[in-house]
Design an enzyme around this catalytic site. Structure first.
Site, PDB file in Angstrom:
ATOM      1  N   CYS A  14       5.394  -6.068   1.502  1.00 15.08           N
ATOM      2  CA  CYS A  14       5.738  -4.651   1.502  1.00 15.08           C
ATOM      3  C   CYS A  14       5.057  -3.922   2.666  1.00 15.08           C
ATOM      4  O   CYS A  14       5.395  -4.161   3.818  1.00 15.08           O
ATOM      5  CB  CYS A  14       5.407  -4.061   0.143  1.00 15.08           C
ATOM      6  SG  CYS A  14       6.268  -2.532  -0.170  1.00 15.08           S
ATOM      7  N   TYR A  15       4.077  -3.076   2.413  1.00 11.93           N
ATOM      8  CA  TYR A  15       3.398  -2.399   3.526  1.00 11.93           C
ATOM      9  C   TYR A  15       2.835  -3.426   4.518  1.00 11.93           C
ATOM     10  O   TYR A  15       2.863  -3.215   5.732  1.00 11.93           O
ATOM     11  CB  TYR A  15       2.275  -1.494   2.997  1.00 11.93           C
ATOM     12  CG  TYR A  15       1.556  -0.716   4.080  1.00 11.93           C
ATOM     13  CD1 TYR A  15       2.177   0.357   4.709  1.00 11.93           C
ATOM     14  CD2 TYR A  15       0.271  -1.071   4.482  1.00 11.93           C
ATOM     15  CE1 TYR A  15       1.525   1.062   5.724  1.00 11.93           C
ATOM     16  CE2 TYR A  15      -0.388  -0.370   5.481  1.00 11.93           C
ATOM     17  CZ  TYR A  15       0.244   0.699   6.100  1.00 11.93           C
ATOM     18  OH  TYR A  15      -0.396   1.392   7.089  1.00 11.93           O
TER      19      TYR A  15
ATOM     20  N   GLY B 233     -23.940 -12.617 -25.684  1.00 15.70           N
ATOM     21  CA  GLY B 233     -23.028 -13.274 -26.612  1.00 15.70           C
ATOM     22  C   GLY B 233     -21.610 -13.236 -26.075  1.00 15.70           C
ATOM     23  O   GLY B 233     -20.732 -13.930 -26.542  1.00 15.70           O
TER      24      GLY B 233
ATOM     25  N   ASP C 172     -18.891 -13.809 -20.375  1.00 13.75           N
ATOM     26  CA  ASP C 172     -19.377 -13.849 -18.997  1.00 13.75           C
ATOM     27  C   ASP C 172     -20.852 -14.239 -18.914  1.00 13.75           C
ATOM     28  O   ASP C 172     -21.222 -15.122 -18.144  1.00 13.75           O
ATOM     29  CB  ASP C 172     -19.169 -12.487 -18.315  1.00 13.75           C
ATOM     30  CG  ASP C 172     -17.721 -12.044 -18.385  1.00 13.75           C
ATOM     31  OD1 ASP C 172     -16.851 -12.916 -18.596  1.00 13.75           O
ATOM     32  OD2 ASP C 172     -17.458 -10.837 -18.247  1.00 13.75           O
ATOM     33  N   SER C 173     -21.684 -13.583 -19.721  1.00 11.64           N
ATOM     34  CA  SER C 173     -23.098 -13.921 -19.626  1.00 11.64           C
ATOM     35  C   SER C 173     -23.330 -15.331 -20.159  1.00 11.64           C
ATOM     36  O   SER C 173     -24.196 -16.055 -19.662  1.00 11.64           O
ATOM     37  CB  SER C 173     -23.972 -12.891 -20.353  1.00 11.64           C
ATOM     38  OG  SER C 173     -23.704 -12.865 -21.723  1.00 11.64           O
TER      39      SER C 173
ATOM     40  N   GLU D 259       4.103 -10.920  -6.347  1.00 11.14           N
ATOM     41  CA  GLU D 259       2.932 -11.099  -7.210  1.00 11.14           C
ATOM     42  C   GLU D 259       3.131 -10.562  -8.619  1.00 11.14           C
ATOM     43  O   GLU D 259       2.364 -10.894  -9.519  1.00 11.14           O
ATOM     44  CB  GLU D 259       1.697 -10.437  -6.568  1.00 11.14           C
ATOM     45  CG  GLU D 259       1.727  -8.903  -6.476  1.00 11.14           C
ATOM     46  CD  GLU D 259       2.466  -8.365  -5.248  1.00 11.14           C
ATOM     47  OE1 GLU D 259       3.326  -9.094  -4.717  1.00 11.14           O
ATOM     48  OE2 GLU D 259       2.211  -7.214  -4.850  1.00 11.14           O
TER      49      GLU D 259
ATOM     50  N   HIS E 229       7.842  -7.537  -4.095  1.00 13.99           N
ATOM     51  CA  HIS E 229       6.497  -7.934  -4.555  1.00 13.99           C
ATOM     52  C   HIS E 229       6.559  -9.278  -5.293  1.00 13.99           C
ATOM     53  O   HIS E 229       6.943  -9.326  -6.455  1.00 13.99           O
ATOM     54  CB  HIS E 229       5.926  -6.859  -5.484  1.00 13.99           C
ATOM     55  CG  HIS E 229       5.541  -5.619  -4.749  1.00 13.99           C
ATOM     56  ND1 HIS E 229       4.309  -5.449  -4.163  1.00 13.99           N
ATOM     57  CD2 HIS E 229       6.245  -4.509  -4.454  1.00 13.99           C
ATOM     58  CE1 HIS E 229       4.259  -4.280  -3.552  1.00 13.99           C
ATOM     59  NE2 HIS E 229       5.427  -3.689  -3.721  1.00 13.99           N
TER      60      HIS E 229
ATOM     61  N   GLY F  27       0.843  -1.190   0.000  1.00 11.26           N
ATOM     62  CA  GLY F  27       0.000   0.000   0.000  1.00 11.26           C
ATOM     63  C   GLY F  27       0.872   1.231   0.000  1.00 11.26           C
ATOM     64  O   GLY F  27       2.059   1.153   0.301  1.00 11.26           O
TER      65      GLY F  27
ATOM     66  N   LYS G 210     -11.372 -13.518 -15.184  1.00  9.08           N
ATOM     67  CA  LYS G 210     -11.756 -13.864 -16.560  1.00  9.08           C
ATOM     68  C   LYS G 210     -11.235 -15.233 -17.014  1.00  9.08           C
ATOM     69  O   LYS G 210     -11.971 -16.008 -17.618  1.00  9.08           O
ATOM     70  CB  LYS G 210     -11.203 -12.777 -17.489  1.00  9.08           C
ATOM     71  CG  LYS G 210     -11.795 -12.792 -18.857  1.00  9.08           C
ATOM     72  CD  LYS G 210     -13.105 -12.069 -18.819  1.00  9.08           C
ATOM     73  CE  LYS G 210     -13.799 -12.058 -20.139  1.00  9.08           C
ATOM     74  NZ  LYS G 210     -14.953 -11.145 -20.093  1.00  9.08           N
TER      75      LYS G 210
END
Ligand code: XMP
Length: 524
Positions: A87-88, A230, A233-234, A177, A175, A60, A375
């Site tokens: 980190c933070y 279409g 996700d939906s 990540e 970091h 952060g 996703k």
């Protein structure tokens, strides 16, 4: 979900405002461990309801000594569960347990070489020292809290990693990540598997089983409505709900005229014919075009298209029958972005209409089975459900569709022009193997944009004054930043040639060579 299985494995990530917090969540999920990202100040009951087996504290922008610095909630250390502070997050652990944090003499930003000195430290298990890591911090740990040892250092940080193995408390100044820490994912896996003792059981199949049970429990014998666009996700959300409650689900597909060539037919074929869903297709093209007549401002177009969608959808829902639930393909980044998990600078650059927009008086309860998925996880679930690659591997397509790829006024003629050109570009990219497909590299998103300018050209013996069309193709992993794709000249030549010859009204094709930032991927 209320019922936890015996093999339930989850990690709670507390977000202290780092721009990388979402990445931590992604790395944990990639290690097949379910996790959720919480604002650092989230209520204890909410965080503990996840039944986490460990905590990760993000980085952060604050300094632990700032008056309004985010604090570490007491329940984290009181839980006696393993904690990894990044980190933070590391500085918070040190600060809370009696260590000292001080401003580093030099702000350390960028790559560094980490030497691991703590023999047998579980976090660095099976990693060869030195390790390339990415640093981004102002403060650093000056003196360790009691019981902690320094297990790694860089030139600039004598305590680049600290550990209290008996209590399962770890801190990293770098970091793990980000991709600039190439073995960072392994460090995170070590925390999950070796320190927290997890096994990585969270898979697409596991998710589908749980989600189907949860949807059945939520919906009971109620009726569910779902809008199919279409998009991935939906499509996945609807298929999941269909798997759970079958014909209690009705899908509504609104053809607003701003879809790509052949798309409406494909949606109907896949969901009605192949998946056997109850489906209602609404043709609303004229209605949309009327509402958009004369409108050129992009945000105004988005607003109109979004609002109209809700209206068409609503009137269809009222006409059909009584519904109790509305299924939506909301995914985790939408949730994080609209709720904000603490990222101070996270503001929206464009209005996306995909989330919300529920007619308030309809009182439908939301079913959002993908609410906690990224996703790529949605795609994996789609595959698990047997959806075809042409649906789940498709490129992102904005909700307002071609409406925001026609600069200036949207008319039927311009839509047809853009559709034809876009189809040629996509077809050529596909034939050249340059559309990104499962596990392969390629352009992440590619499309045509119709510009509101005309230019002079010559065809045969005559002078033309016709539309300019831009081609956009980008490479990106996360769509937050992107670079323009270095497409082969021969391919660009073929596309340009075909468009000018086959699409009436276009006499000039240009290629967009802007990266994001400063440009965005879409043109409006
Ligand atoms: P930008 O243009 O902001 O786009 O770089 C990033 C990604 O978001 C998509 N995009 C949208 N998606 N509704 C959507 O559902 C929208 O209004 C919208 N605008 C942009 C864009 O296609 C890209 O993948």
């Amino acid at each position: 979900m209320t019922h936890r299985k015996p093999d339930h494995e989850a990690i709670a990530i507390l977000d202290f405002g780092s721009q990388y917090s979402q990445l931590i969540a992604r790395r944990v999920r990639e290690a097949r461990v379910y996790c959720e990202l919480f604002h650092y100040d989230a209520p204890e009951e909410k965080v503990l309801a996840l039944e986490p087996r460990g905590f990760i504290l993000s980085g952060g922008p604050s300094s632990v000594y700032d008056l309004d610095a985010p604090r570490l909630p007491a329940f984290v250390l009181e839980s006696n569960l393993p904690v990894l502070g990044v980190c933070y997050g590391m500085q918070l652990i040190a600060h809370n347990l009696g260590g000292r944090v001080a401003p580093a003499q030099h702000r350390e930003y960028g790559p560094a070489e980490l030497s691991v000195s703590g023999p047998g430290c579980l976090l660095f298990s099976e990693l060869q020292s030195p390790i390339s890591v990415w640093m981004s911090h102002g403060d650093r740990i000056d003196s360790l809290p009691p019981g902690f040892g320094a297990v790694a250092q860089t030139n600039n940080s004598p305590i680049a990693a600290m550990a209290h193995a008996e209590r399962g408390l770890y801190g990293l100044q770098f970091h793990p990540e980000v991709t600039h820490t190439p073995r960072g994912a392994k460090v995170i896996r070590n925390f999950l598997y070796q320190v927290c003792g997890l096994h990585g059981t969270w898979t697409a199949k596991h998710f589908v089983d749980e989600a189907v049970a949860a949807i059945r429990q939520q919906v009971g014998d109620g009726q569910v409505l779902c809008g199919l666009s279409g998009g991935v996700d939906s499509a996945v959300a609807a298929t999941l709900v269909h798997r759970a409650v079958g014909d209690q689900l009705t899908c509504v597909f609104v053809d607003h005229g701003m879809l790509r060539l052949g798309e409406p037919e494909q949606v109907i074929r896949t969901f009605e014919q192949e998946q056997g869903m109850r489906m209602v297709a609404v043709h609303a093209v004229e209605e949309y075009l009327e509402a958009l007549a004369g409108v050129t401002d992009p945000e105004e177009k988005r607003r109109i298209i979004g609002e109209r969608f809700v209206r068409v959808f609503e009137s269809e829902a009222r006409r059909l029958s009584r519904f109790d639930y509305l299924a939506q393909g909301t995914i985790y980044p939408d949730v994080i972005e609209s709720a904000g998990t603490g990222r101070p600078g996270a503001h929206r650059i464009k209005t996306h209409h995909n989330v919300g927009g529920l007619p308030a008086d309809m009182k439908l309860e939301l079913v959002e089975p993908l609410r906690f998925l990224f996703k790529d996880e949605v795609r994996a679930v789609g595959s698990e459900l047997g959806l075809p690659d042409e649906i789940i591997q498709r490129q992102p397509f904005p909700g307002p569709g071609l409406g925001v790829r026609i600069l200036g006024e949207v008319t039927w003629d311009r839509l047809e022009t853009l559709r034809a050109a876009d189809a040629i570009f996509t077809e050529e990219l596909g034939q050249a193997g340059l559309l990104r497909q499962r596990g392969k590299s390629g352009t992440a998103q590619a499309f045509a944009v119709l510009l509101p300018v005309r230019s002079v050209g010559v065809m045969g013996d005559g002078r033309t004054y016709a539309n300019v069309l831009a081609l956009r193709a980008v490479t990106t992993d996360d769509f937050m930043t992107a670079d323009w794709a270095r497409l082969p000249y021969d391919l660009l030549a073929r596309v340009s040639n075909r468009i000018v010859n086959e699409v009436p009204g276009v006499n000039r094709v240009v290629y967009d060579v802007s990266s994001k930032p400063p440009a965005t991927i879409e043109w409006e």
